[in-house]
Design a protein around this motif. Structure first.
Motif, PDB file in Angstrom:
ATOM      1  N   LEU A   4      60.844  55.635   7.060  1.00 34.48           N
ATOM      2  CA  LEU A   4      62.085  55.504   6.487  1.00 34.48           C
ATOM      3  C   LEU A   4      61.942  55.889   4.884  1.00 34.48           C
ATOM      4  O   LEU A   4      61.020  55.294   4.244  1.00 34.48           O
ATOM      5  N   VAL A   5      63.044  56.366   4.397  1.00 33.82           N
ATOM      6  CA  VAL A   5      63.236  56.692   3.061  1.00 33.82           C
ATOM      7  C   VAL A   5      64.478  56.582   2.605  1.00 33.82           C
ATOM      8  O   VAL A   5      65.483  56.932   3.107  1.00 33.82           O
ATOM      9  N   GLY A  26      60.789  60.402  12.737  1.00 34.14           N
ATOM     10  CA  GLY A  26      59.500  60.017  13.753  1.00 34.14           C
ATOM     11  C   GLY A  26      60.006  59.490  15.116  1.00 34.14           C
ATOM     12  O   GLY A  26      60.908  60.029  15.798  1.00 34.14           O
ATOM     13  N   ARG A  27      59.487  58.269  15.393  1.00 37.41           N
ATOM     14  CA  ARG A  27      60.048  57.792  16.715  1.00 37.41           C
ATOM     15  C   ARG A  27      61.288  57.206  16.438  1.00 37.41           C
ATOM     16  O   ARG A  27      61.442  55.837  16.682  1.00 37.41           O
ATOM     17  N   THR A  28      62.319  57.780  16.316  1.00 39.05           N
ATOM     18  CA  THR A  28      63.648  57.017  15.893  1.00 39.05           C
ATOM     19  C   THR A  28      64.325  56.465  17.144  1.00 39.05           C
ATOM     20  O   THR A  28      65.228  55.464  16.629  1.00 39.05           O
ATOM     21  N   PHE A  29      63.899  56.408  18.273  1.00 41.87           N
ATOM     22  CA  PHE A  29      64.472  55.742  19.326  1.00 41.87           C
ATOM     23  C   PHE A  29      63.778  54.299  19.179  1.00 41.87           C
ATOM     24  O   PHE A  29      64.395  53.470  19.740  1.00 41.87           O
ATOM     25  N   SER A  30      63.187  54.000  18.483  1.00 43.53           N
ATOM     26  CA  SER A  30      62.559  52.456  18.071  1.00 43.53           C
ATOM     27  C   SER A  30      63.243  52.207  16.685  1.00 43.53           C
ATOM     28  O   SER A  30      62.630  51.456  16.190  1.00 43.53           O
ATOM     29  N   THR A  31      64.809  52.584  16.576  1.00 42.35           N
ATOM     30  CA  THR A  31      65.452  51.871  15.517  1.00 42.35           C
ATOM     31  C   THR A  31      66.545  51.542  16.204  1.00 42.35           C
ATOM     32  O   THR A  31      67.807  51.638  15.621  1.00 42.35           O
ATOM     33  N   ASN A  74      73.909  58.102  14.001  1.00 43.75           N
ATOM     34  CA  ASN A  74      72.849  57.826  14.931  1.00 43.75           C
ATOM     35  C   ASN A  74      72.414  59.619  15.115  1.00 43.75           C
ATOM     36  O   ASN A  74      70.905  60.040  15.370  1.00 43.75           O
ATOM     37  N   ALA A  75      73.279  60.382  14.961  1.00 45.30           N
ATOM     38  CA  ALA A  75      72.866  61.942  15.019  1.00 45.30           C
ATOM     39  C   ALA A  75      71.976  62.290  13.979  1.00 45.30           C
ATOM     40  O   ALA A  75      71.260  63.226  14.179  1.00 45.30           O
ATOM     41  N   LYS A  76      72.086  61.768  12.893  1.00 43.69           N
ATOM     42  CA  LYS A  76      71.647  62.275  11.616  1.00 43.69           C
ATOM     43  C   LYS A  76      70.298  61.151  11.483  1.00 43.69           C
ATOM     44  O   LYS A  76      69.679  61.604  10.349  1.00 43.69           O
ATOM     45  N   ASN A  77      70.157  60.189  12.156  1.00 43.25           N
ATOM     46  CA  ASN A  77      69.272  58.909  11.984  1.00 43.25           C
ATOM     47  C   ASN A  77      69.224  58.620  10.489  1.00 43.25           C
ATOM     48  O   ASN A  77      68.240  58.418   9.904  1.00 43.25           O
ATOM     49  N   TYR A 116      59.139  48.270  10.744  1.00 41.12           N
ATOM     50  CA  TYR A 116      59.266  49.597   9.663  1.00 41.12           C
ATOM     51  C   TYR A 116      59.827  49.205   8.499  1.00 41.12           C
ATOM     52  O   TYR A 116      61.130  48.814   8.639  1.00 41.12           O
ATOM     53  N   TRP A 117      59.402  49.633   7.623  1.00 39.46           N
ATOM     54  CA  TRP A 117      60.113  49.379   6.230  1.00 39.46           C
ATOM     55  C   TRP A 117      59.971  50.804   5.321  1.00 39.46           C
ATOM     56  O   TRP A 117      58.852  51.488   5.410  1.00 39.46           O
TER      57      TRP A 117
END
Length: 127
Positions: A4-5, A26-31, A74-77, A116-117
């Motif tokens: 995360l940035v 990364g594993r953005t499905f974990s958000t 969600n498309a751009k995360n 995640y932070w």
């Protein structure tokens, strides 16, 4: 892993606005749940806002209701925090956080639920 940035922090006068943005990779499905927390000097980290992937669950701490709006693409995360009518008390280091699961009203403000932070972005509001 999820990275995360944050971006968008800065110095603003009281009454002004800022828009914070957080980009996930990364594993953005974990958000499933993403949120913002903040920590002022000498104080504990506190919850600011959070929302679910579908946007159906949105939460704010009382002190920012009506002034801050959280949104995500969600498309751009990405997840953004639009902050209006800023006050000196809003001065803090703002962190983006993500949780793999859907958090409900009883736990969304618990920082231990977020895996995640980001590194944080400084917001300073002058009086």
């Amino acid at each position: 892993q999820v990275q995360l940035v944050e971006s968008g922090g800065g110095l603003v006068q009281a009454g002004g606005s800022l828009r914070l943005s957080c980009a996930a990779s990364g594993r953005t499905f974990s958000t499933e749940t993403m949120g913002w927390f903040r920590q002022a000097p000498g104080k504990d980290r506190e919850f600011v806002a959070a929302l679910s992937r579908g946007g159906g669950n949105t939460y704010y701490t009382d002190s920012v209701k009506g002034r801050f709006t959280i949104s995500r693409d969600n498309a751009k995360n990405t997840v953004d925090l639009q902050m209006n009518s800023l006050k000196p008390d809003d001065t803090a280091l703002y962190y983006c956080a993500a949780a793999a699961g859907l958090l409900y009203s009883s736990v969304y403000a618990d920082s231990r639920r977020y895996s995640y932070w980001g590194q944080g972005t400084q917001v300073t509001v002058s009086s």
